[in-house]
Design an enzyme around this catalytic site. Sequence first.
Site, PDB file in Angstrom:
ATOM      1  N   SER A   1     -25.525  58.539  -3.490  1.00 18.84           N
ATOM      2  CA  SER A   1     -25.153  57.344  -2.740  1.00 18.84           C
ATOM      3  C   SER A   1     -25.190  56.076  -3.597  1.00 18.84           C
ATOM      4  O   SER A   1     -24.425  55.946  -4.546  1.00 18.84           O
ATOM      5  CB  SER A   1     -26.065  57.222  -1.513  1.00 18.84           C
ATOM      6  OG  SER A   1     -25.633  56.223  -0.635  1.00 18.84           O
TER       7      SER A   1
ATOM      8  N   ASP B   1     -17.405  53.743 -15.524  1.00 18.42           N
ATOM      9  CA  ASP B   1     -15.984  53.398 -15.470  1.00 18.42           C
ATOM     10  C   ASP B   1     -15.660  52.106 -16.217  1.00 18.42           C
ATOM     11  O   ASP B   1     -14.568  51.961 -16.773  1.00 18.42           O
ATOM     12  CB  ASP B   1     -15.537  53.250 -14.012  1.00 18.42           C
ATOM     13  CG  ASP B   1     -15.253  54.593 -13.357  1.00 18.42           C
ATOM     14  OD1 ASP B   1     -15.544  55.626 -13.982  1.00 18.42           O
ATOM     15  OD2 ASP B   1     -14.765  54.609 -12.215  1.00 18.42           O
TER      16      ASP B   1
ATOM     17  N   LYS C   1     -22.546  61.942  -2.743  1.00 19.99           N
ATOM     18  CA  LYS C   1     -22.618  61.358  -1.404  1.00 19.99           C
ATOM     19  C   LYS C   1     -21.886  60.023  -1.441  1.00 19.99           C
ATOM     20  O   LYS C   1     -22.439  59.008  -1.848  1.00 19.99           O
ATOM     21  CB  LYS C   1     -24.082  61.185  -0.981  1.00 19.99           C
ATOM     22  CG  LYS C   1     -24.286  60.977   0.516  1.00 19.99           C
ATOM     23  CD  LYS C   1     -24.192  59.525   0.920  1.00 19.99           C
ATOM     24  CE  LYS C   1     -24.557  59.320   2.371  1.00 19.99           C
ATOM     25  NZ  LYS C   1     -24.336  57.931   2.830  1.00 19.99           N
TER      26      LYS C   1
END
Length: 545
Positions: free
Chosen positions: A305, A316, A330
């Site tokens: 999460s 990224d 999640k």
Amino acid sequence: MKRIAIIAIAILSALSLHAQMQQGIDAKRANMIQFFQYLQGIKDKEAVLKYITAMAYIENLYVDSVDTQKMTEASLRGMLEDMDPHSTYATPKEVKAFNEPLQGTFDGIGVQFNILEDTLVVIQPVINGPSEKVGIVAGDRIITVNDTAIAGVKMSKEEIMKRLRGPKGTNVKLGIIRSGIKDMLYFNVTRDKIPVKSIDAVYMIRPQIGYIRIGSFGATTHAEFVEGLKELKKKGMRDLIIDLEDNGGGYLQAAVDIANEFLAADELIVYTKGRVIQRQEFRAKGNGMMKEGRVVILTNEFTASAAEIVSGAIQDQDRGIIVGRRTFGKGLVQRPVDLPDGSMIRLTVAHYYTPSGRCIQKPYKKGEKEAYAHDLDNRFKHGEFTNADSIHFADSLRFETLKKQRPVYGGGGIMPDYFVPLDTTRYTTFHKQLAAKQIIINANLKYMDKNRAQFKKLYKTFDEFNEKYQVPESYLNSIFEEGKKKNIEPKDEKDKEKTLAYLRPQLKALIARDLWDLTEYFRVWNENSDIVNKALEVLETDAAH
């Protein structure tokens, strides 16, 4: 419209009364407007009327008395059971238990404790907390609470906590037995706000390399993290390891605030998007404390999460690297829907996406929550935890990082840049059985109870303890003897030696925790962690180039 009015009246009475009492007239009006908007959006209004009609007939005509509250809760759980794995219903009690660790405080007496042989033993009083202020110390045994015995009566841990906790400003009388003192001691403790820390450890793991372990993402996490950064920078930190192993997540905003500390202005951190919920982006402000210096994030299969949001953003944006194993996956956004009685529905309304466009959520089938729950077991059986080559991604799931165009993959979870296999040979079945029967933790409690005062005299600092202390054979033998009494024994001498290699640092770390805090626990334990050591190796190799 008549049927809509019937439905509205039936449901709105409780909603509006709750709003009037709790939030005032303006909030009541807002709730009514929102309710009618959602009601108008229901495609099959007949189905809603059908439910209310059935409930009315059952309550009024059924042969026996019925518990409408339980029926309603059961039907709510049933509705959500056929949806995604993370849409859930929680009772008022469950809501409180869920929120407390994330809110940053609770009201209580301020002690860390464990239960040893049906007796509460204080591990540590919270610094400057209510118990420490009146003189309660580590090793004390709390026998009575307001003259009611809690020791030797097989009272559950939940019931004990219920008696110790209470509203700030209220008093509780504790009867305590202390080693070396014959008579019972009595303390009157005034309950207060007790901080719940979400940062487990902050220290310099190597010269110029800091280490911060985040246990969860709560209301105070970012503030704790900033304090940790300040502390480490004063000690000469240039590079940072952020440990998110076993971090199950928490508040989205806390994750965004943490990621903001590392990224340049306007860089995307995460975005959400759902069937009804339009794309919402969260971007860095550019005011972070750690926009320079190398960053390594540690993950494993229990990283989930909010922890995956931070990991995905750092990866990224090519701001740092990920070391460890693929995260849980999640990536569903839950909106809390507060119900009039204090219960709550946590309803999935959108997905989380990393800056490159990867969906964090792993695949699932609606209504198959049991299969979803066994996903980690299946990943283990398929060899994913021990061999990176067992993880296969389709070309359609290939994405690129935003600056260096490195390949990264969607399909659930964050795949690390440097894979560290789970060493299944280190954690033996013998050790697992000793832990499962609480033999290790109980042995630690007894050992500390007997030796705490001596340790305090022998080791004035953690560094002194860490350098000189060795777990004695007598301590280890006592654990093996206790295991033998419960038919828990090693297969052979080789099995015993493997267990000892893992058990020795574990016991030393537990002692360090009890004498100091979790930071000292991880200072011992991390030296034996394959993931931590790989992160250090990567940083040192990179520095050499």
